[in-house]
Scaffold this active site. Structure first.
Site, PDB file in Angstrom:
ATOM      1  N   GLN A   1     -10.174  -3.989  -3.134  1.00 34.72           N
ATOM      2  CA  GLN A   1     -11.461  -3.570  -2.575  1.00 34.72           C
ATOM      3  C   GLN A   1     -12.602  -3.883  -3.536  1.00 34.72           C
ATOM      4  O   GLN A   1     -13.648  -4.407  -3.138  1.00 34.72           O
ATOM      5  CB  GLN A   1     -11.421  -2.063  -2.295  1.00 34.72           C
ATOM      6  CG  GLN A   1     -12.718  -1.516  -1.735  1.00 34.72           C
ATOM      7  CD  GLN A   1     -13.020  -2.064  -0.364  1.00 34.72           C
ATOM      8  OE1 GLN A   1     -12.187  -1.956   0.531  1.00 34.72           O
ATOM      9  NE2 GLN A   1     -14.189  -2.661  -0.167  1.00 34.72           N
TER      10      GLN A   1
ATOM     11  N   CYS B   1     -16.317   1.259   1.257  1.00 36.06           N
ATOM     12  CA  CYS B   1     -15.114   0.446   1.503  1.00 36.06           C
ATOM     13  C   CYS B   1     -14.652   0.546   2.947  1.00 36.06           C
ATOM     14  O   CYS B   1     -13.931  -0.326   3.420  1.00 36.06           O
ATOM     15  CB  CYS B   1     -14.007   0.849   0.543  1.00 36.06           C
ATOM     16  SG  CYS B   1     -13.389   2.538   0.793  1.00 36.06           S
TER      17      CYS B   1
ATOM     18  N   ARG C   1     -13.225  -8.882   1.867  1.00 40.94           N
ATOM     19  CA  ARG C   1     -11.835  -8.560   1.538  1.00 40.94           C
ATOM     20  C   ARG C   1     -10.976  -9.802   1.770  1.00 40.94           C
ATOM     21  O   ARG C   1     -10.089 -10.105   0.978  1.00 40.94           O
ATOM     22  CB  ARG C   1     -11.332  -7.415   2.436  1.00 40.94           C
ATOM     23  CG  ARG C   1     -11.982  -6.067   2.186  1.00 40.94           C
ATOM     24  CD  ARG C   1     -11.616  -5.491   0.845  1.00 40.94           C
ATOM     25  NE  ARG C   1     -10.181  -5.357   0.683  1.00 40.94           N
ATOM     26  CZ  ARG C   1      -9.457  -4.334   1.148  1.00 40.94           C
ATOM     27  NH1 ARG C   1     -10.037  -3.337   1.762  1.00 40.94           N
ATOM     28  NH2 ARG C   1      -8.127  -4.294   0.947  1.00 40.94           N
TER      29      ARG C   1
ATOM     30  N   ARG D   1       0.885  -1.184   0.000  1.00 41.79           N
ATOM     31  CA  ARG D   1       0.000   0.000   0.000  1.00 41.79           C
ATOM     32  C   ARG D   1       0.909   1.216   0.000  1.00 41.79           C
ATOM     33  O   ARG D   1       1.728   1.382   0.911  1.00 41.79           O
ATOM     34  CB  ARG D   1      -0.906  -0.001   1.235  1.00 41.79           C
ATOM     35  CG  ARG D   1      -1.574   1.351   1.457  1.00 41.79           C
ATOM     36  CD  ARG D   1      -2.670   1.319   2.483  1.00 41.79           C
ATOM     37  NE  ARG D   1      -3.836   0.625   1.974  1.00 41.79           N
ATOM     38  CZ  ARG D   1      -5.033   0.653   2.570  1.00 41.79           C
ATOM     39  NH1 ARG D   1      -5.202   1.323   3.694  1.00 41.79           N
ATOM     40  NH2 ARG D   1      -6.051   0.007   2.049  1.00 41.79           N
TER      41      ARG D   1
ATOM     42  N   ASP E   1     -17.669   6.857  -0.426  1.00 45.06           N
ATOM     43  CA  ASP E   1     -16.332   6.747   0.165  1.00 45.06           C
ATOM     44  C   ASP E   1     -16.045   8.083   0.855  1.00 45.06           C
ATOM     45  O   ASP E   1     -16.760   9.075   0.646  1.00 45.06           O
ATOM     46  CB  ASP E   1     -15.287   6.436  -0.930  1.00 45.06           C
ATOM     47  CG  ASP E   1     -13.900   6.134  -0.358  1.00 45.06           C
ATOM     48  OD1 ASP E   1     -13.774   5.912   0.864  1.00 45.06           O
ATOM     49  OD2 ASP E   1     -12.930   6.124  -1.146  1.00 45.06           O
TER      50      ASP E   1
ATOM     51  N   HIS F   1      -7.600   0.995  -6.149  1.00 45.33           N
ATOM     52  CA  HIS F   1      -7.719   0.087  -4.997  1.00 45.33           C
ATOM     53  C   HIS F   1      -8.424  -1.195  -5.476  1.00 45.33           C
ATOM     54  O   HIS F   1      -9.562  -1.468  -5.114  1.00 45.33           O
ATOM     55  CB  HIS F   1      -8.540   0.779  -3.898  1.00 45.33           C
ATOM     56  CG  HIS F   1      -8.465   0.119  -2.557  1.00 45.33           C
ATOM     57  ND1 HIS F   1      -7.634  -0.958  -2.278  1.00 45.33           N
ATOM     58  CD2 HIS F   1      -9.138   0.368  -1.394  1.00 45.33           C
ATOM     59  CE1 HIS F   1      -7.793  -1.318  -1.020  1.00 45.33           C
ATOM     60  NE2 HIS F   1      -8.693  -0.530  -0.457  1.00 45.33           N
TER      61      HIS F   1
END
Ligand code: CP
Ligand code: NVA
Length: 308
Positions: free
Chosen positions: A137, A266, A294, A107, A225, A134
């Site tokens: 996700q 998320c 996830r 990340r 988000d 991402h």
């Protein structure tokens, strides 16, 4: 060996296989204690480096647990404790790590850190979020949608708010899984035109709509988000909040979508900002399944990376 860098860079059949395999693995573990290994151990004897240059709860815990369930071991590395960013090149870091570990999940901020890591590593590299995308996700999100509503192909997904990194991966998934995406947000925060063009080139209907109520008409899924991502300057916070306030997902907005529309986020969420608690905790929200998935989706991604 495969890298998992982005949804649009991965073969569509492979993506479909990953979602289906994630669902099978989830079912196979029903009722099993979380630390108990799977029956099948494709990561046995393997070491996975999990590198974080930004904070994380879900990605950190779900990757760590997923590796262990598949028989492997993990090394959790924080970017600031490594030589990364202190002068050593990404290429040299990738070469060195490849001598110690069997897979790297990273990340990071700039996407080029990920792509250089993949270019110079001899082991699979997984994108655990960059400023731009991402993908892990959205694999979990596709899985979650299908778990609740069946095939996502042809569905209408509405993204509300900032056209950020998570939105970008949704656009990639729209192209690869064959769903339509409406963006509901202010013009300065429009999604990346390159990714809009990508989804359209694959046949998805991508609509940019300034009126949130019009955007959600006939929606099967509404997604929100955070209004300020980890890579955004905190100084932009007030301006972004002012622009994004009309796009909050609340009961009124949910009521304008299909009656059985799902809500996803998320996480981490800012209750009372991009979404109200009533929606997050309401009957249309599938955010806890989304967070759980996830784990399963990333296990499927890791298997694919090893060709297992
Ligand atoms: N959704 C997500 O990636 O969460 P974390 O930042 O907690 O990993
Ligand atoms: N857009 C958010 C997602 C966090 C998982 C960020 O990048 O901070």
């Amino acid at each position: 060996m495969n890298h998992f860098l982005d949804i649009h860079k991965t073969d569509a059949d492979a993506l479909r296989t990953m979602v289906d395999s994630a669902r099978r693995m989830k079912t196979a573990r029903l009722g099993r204690p979380k630390a108990m290994p799977d029956d099948d151990l494709p990561l046995e004897g393997r070491m996975v480096a999990l590198i974080f240059e930004k904070p994380s709860t879900r990605t950190r815990v779900s990757f760590d647990l997923g590796v262990r369930q598949m028989g492997g071991q993990t090394m959790l590395l924080s970017g600031c404790d490594m030589q990364l960013g202190h002068g050593e090149t990404i290429a040299d870091t990738a070469r060195v790590l490849s001598r110690y570990v069997d897979m790297i999940m990273i990340r990071t901020f700039d996407e080029t850190v990920l792509t250089e890591m993949a270019e110079f590593a001899d082991v699979p590299v997984i994108n655990g979020l960059t400023d731009r995308t991402h993908p892990c996700q959205i694999m979990a999100d596709v899985m979650t949608y299908e778990e609740h509503r069946g095939p996502i192909k042809g569905a209408k997904v509405v993204w509300t708010g900032d056209g950020n990194n998570v939105c970008s991966s949704f656009l990639h998934a729209a192209g690869q899984f064959g769903f339509d995406l409406t963006f509901a947000g202010p013009a300065p925060l429009d999604p990346d035109p390159e990714f809009v063009a990508y989804a359209r080139s694959k046949g998805s209907v991508v609509t940019i709509e300034r009126d949130p109520f019009k955007a959600v008409e006939e929606a099967d899924l509404i997604v929100a988000d955070t209004w300020v991502s980890m890579h955004d300057a905190q100084s932009a916070r007030e301006r972004r909040h002012n622009m994004l306030r009309p796009y909050q997902v609340n009961d009124d907005l949910m009521a304008a979508a299909k009656p059985d529309a799902l809500f996803m986020h998320c996480l981490p969420a800012h209750r009372g900002e991009e979404v109200t608690s009533a929606v997050m905790d309401g009957p249309q929200s599938v955010i806890w399944d989304e967070a759980e998935n996830r784990l399963h989706a990333q296990k499927a991604i890791m298997r694919w990376c090893f060709g297992a």
